[in-house]
Scaffold this active site. Structure first.
Site, short mmCIF file in Angstrom:
data_model
loop_
_atom_site.label_atom_id
_atom_site.label_comp_id
_atom_site.label_asym_id
_atom_site.label_seq_id
_atom_site.Cartn_x
_atom_site.Cartn_y
_atom_site.Cartn_z
N ASP A 98 101.82 -3.92 -70.65
CA ASP A 98 102.12 -4.51 -71.95
C ASP A 98 100.80 -4.59 -72.71
OD1 ASP A 98 103.45 -6.17 -73.94
OD2 ASP A 98 104.85 -6.70 -72.34
N ASP A 199 103.11 -4.81 -77.91
CA ASP A 199 103.62 -6.11 -78.33
C ASP A 199 103.33 -6.42 -79.80
OD1 ASP A 199 104.55 -8.85 -77.25
OD2 ASP A 199 102.70 -9.37 -78.31
N GLU A 256 107.24 -2.62 -80.01
CA GLU A 256 108.13 -3.71 -80.39
C GLU A 256 108.02 -3.89 -81.90
OE1 GLU A 256 108.86 -8.43 -79.42
OE2 GLU A 256 106.85 -7.73 -79.89
N HIS A 328 112.95 -9.95 -72.01
CA HIS A 328 112.46 -11.28 -71.67
C HIS A 328 112.46 -12.25 -72.84
CE1 HIS A 328 109.19 -9.32 -73.64
NE2 HIS A 328 108.51 -10.45 -73.69
N ASP A 329 112.77 -11.75 -74.04
CA ASP A 329 112.81 -12.63 -75.22
C ASP A 329 114.24 -12.91 -75.68
OD1 ASP A 329 110.02 -12.69 -75.50
OD2 ASP A 329 110.00 -10.90 -76.76
#
Ligand code: GLC
Ligand code: CA
Length: 571
Positions: A98, A199, A256, A328-329
């Site tokens: 990440d 990210d 993202e 995960h969000d």
């Protein structure tokens, strides 16, 4: 479109803290991941994305990095990371890290030095900005609530943080900072990573005049993304990063990016785009509602389907998207998208089928392959996630009762997807011998890997069949490059589309994915003879239709099929 090595792959996201704890400290770790590589291989996974494993105070679960060159000691050592790389390589798998470079942690050396000398070199790595009339430079609300500005002690300066105050934003305008970041990226790529998940990258370009905006909430603040949406020129940064890092290593990058404008898609993920691909969040945005979690809602099957279909039609013209059910969000997809009557194994297999066979590269999120669900909590104190605590307060401030605010958190909290992976029905879901950092979902007694491992009709075994079909030599080409063509859209609860190969690159093929998310049966007119490639319920109906060439199949509630069309009219 140029063909790329990753187009026909299946990816899997690991949330390391919750995957598997090997030493009993209650925290998942690299050793735990290494021990499950065969499990992932058997699931058909080629690419593994690890949520951040760098040194971090974990204010935002590792998305606050205090040293980009160190592995968090909670997770293990650099030697173990190298071992993980070697072990994946042995199995023909790839690893993505990440990349979190919009901000770092306030414990990072750069920020500590900046605080110690607020007008010196390292202050220039951040956005240290003079206040206006003794107040913040502008009225931005951070993504996690409250002002996006925090005073720099002993000065009239404020520093910008679009996320938590422990996550100061980095100043990409500064060439020295950019150089440090590029060095770091190359250092990791040199180790043999396949690439990165990137990210919050859309936020790196700021309007340095930091204009205020019309307030959009009772706090008098405006969400900071407004500035990001108006500022021009972020693409130049992306090109610069690419040129100095990813391009040199032919690295795979998945960005993202929210609120993507369709006229910018080609620039982002076209053949010469900034990134290899990006996640399609359109369905997730739909569920979010317009303001905070309080107004989130469950989309109907039709809305959900039409949103995805719209994305697919647009995206296949420009690039190769990355498709997810959850991450995960986001809350668990089975809880969020499946109608109540479909929240069972058949429904979970259905959502897997219709998502994994879409045009693009699928990212399975850990636990999705056994059908893990949202985790109900009775009190706000049981949540860990920083975003959840904030949304709870925001909901109360907007006039919600504590019950309503709690409901909003239960439905939307990021902790829904962060509960420990459910390996067995043993203590703590087999995740740890110690005390887990976050309690497992109590349903682990029924939903777990061990139980599903040897049960032929389990969700897990279905995922294995599904990835095998997607990657099978006969159909891989169609599932990778076949045109996405929606069908049967006149039915509300039906999710059906074709993947069509026109035959330029081999045999023409028409594969129909048809799923009935409705409460009652639906008769699918197949318009010709079909061969059943996969069925989520193995019901007699599908087999019968294949045998007698009836041209129609009755799909019961939550039943879906993948069909090869043998003749008849093509769409
Ligand atoms: C991304 C991550 C999220 C994190 C945020 C700040 O949205 O996915 O988990 O909190 O960025 O880094
Ligand atoms: Ca551990």
């Amino acid at each position: 479109m140029n063909r790329k090595w990753w187009h026909d792959k299946v990816a899997y996201q690991i949330y390391p803290k919750s995957f598997l704890d090997s030493n009993g400290d209650g925290i998942g770790d690299l050793r735990g991941i290494i021990s499950k590589l065969d499990y992932l291989k058997e699931l058909g996974v080629d690419i593994i994305w690890l949520s951040p494993i760098y040194q971090s105070p974990f204010v935002d679960q590792g998305y606050d990095i205090s040293d980009y060159y160190k592995i968090a000691e909670e997770f293990g050592t650099m030697e173990e990371f190298d071992e993980l790389l070697a072990e994946t390589k042995k199995r023909g798998m790839y690893v993505l890290m990440d990349l979190v470079v919009n901000h770092c942690s306030d414990r990072h050396e750069w920020f500590q030095k900046a605080l110690a000398d607020p007008y010196g070199k390292y202050a220039g790595y951040f956005h240290f900005v003079k206040g206006k009339d003794g107040k913040e430079p502008s009225n931005y609300r951070s993504y996690f609530g409250g002002s996006a500005w925090e005073p720099v002690p002993g000065t009239d300066l404020y520093y910008l943080h679009m996320f938590a105050k422990e996550q100061p934003d980095l100043n990409w305008e500064n060439p020295e900072l950019r150089k440090e970041i590029y060095q770091m990226i190359n250092w990791w790529l040199d180790k043999g990573l396949a690439g990165f998940r990137i990210d919050a990258i859309i936020n790196i370009k700021k309007d340095l005049s930091f204009p205020s905006f019309e307030p959009d909430g009772p706090d008098g603040l405006a969400i900071c993304v407004k500035m990001v949406e108006e500022v021009q020129g972020v693409g130049e940064y992306f090109e610069d990063i690419k040129k100095h890092t990813f391009a040199k290593h032919d690295a795979f990058t998945v960005a993202e990016v929210f609120n993507m404008k369709s006229d910018e898609l080609a620039e982002f993920i076209g053949d010469d785009g900034h990134f290899s691909t990006m996640f399609d969040f359109s369905a997730h945005m739909l569920a979010q509602g317009d303001q905070g979690w309080l107004r989130s809602r469950k989309p109907s099957v039709r809305e959900w389907r039409d949103t995805i279909f719209h994305s697919q039609a647009t995206l296949q013209e420009v690039g190769h998207p990355a498709n997810i059910i959850e991450n995960h969000d986001e809350p668990r997809g089975a809880s969020r998208f499946l109608p109540d009557y479909a929240q069972n194994e058949a429904g979970k297999k259905l959502i897997a089928t219709t998502t994994l066979l879409l045009y693009g590269i699928p990212f399975i999120y850990q636990g999705q392959e056994i059908g893990m669900m949202n985790c109900q909590r009775d009190d706000i104190s049981e949540f860990d996630d920083i975003n959840t605590t904030d949304q709870y307060q925001e909901a109360l401030a907007a006039g919600a009762s504590p019950e309503e605010a709690l409901r909003a958190c239960n439905e939307n909290s990021r902790d829904n997807a962060r509960t420990p992976m459910q390996w067995s029905s043993g203590a703590n879901a087999g995740f740890t011998d110690g005390t887990p950092w976050l309690s497992p979902n109590p349903n682990y007694r029924e939903i777990n890997v061990a139980e599903q491992e040897n049960r032929p009709d389990s969700v897990l075994n279905y995922y294995r069949k599904l990835t095998a079909l997607k990657k099978s030599p006969e159909y891989k080409e169609a599932f990778t490059y076949g045109k996405f063509v929606p069908d049967y859209q006149e039915y509300d609860d039906v999710f059906a589309y074709h993947r069509i190969l026109d035959g330029e690159e081999g045999e023409p093929q028409d594969i129909l994915v048809a799923a009935n998310y409705g409460r009652g049966p639906w008769t699918l007119e197949t318009r010709g003879r079909v061969k059943v490639l996969l069925s989520n319920t193995e019901s007699e109906g599908a087999k019968q239709a294949e045998a007698d060439g009836a041209g129609r199949i009755t799909l019961e509630s939550c039943e879906g099929v993948v069909l090869l069309k043998l003749d008849g009219e093509h769409v």
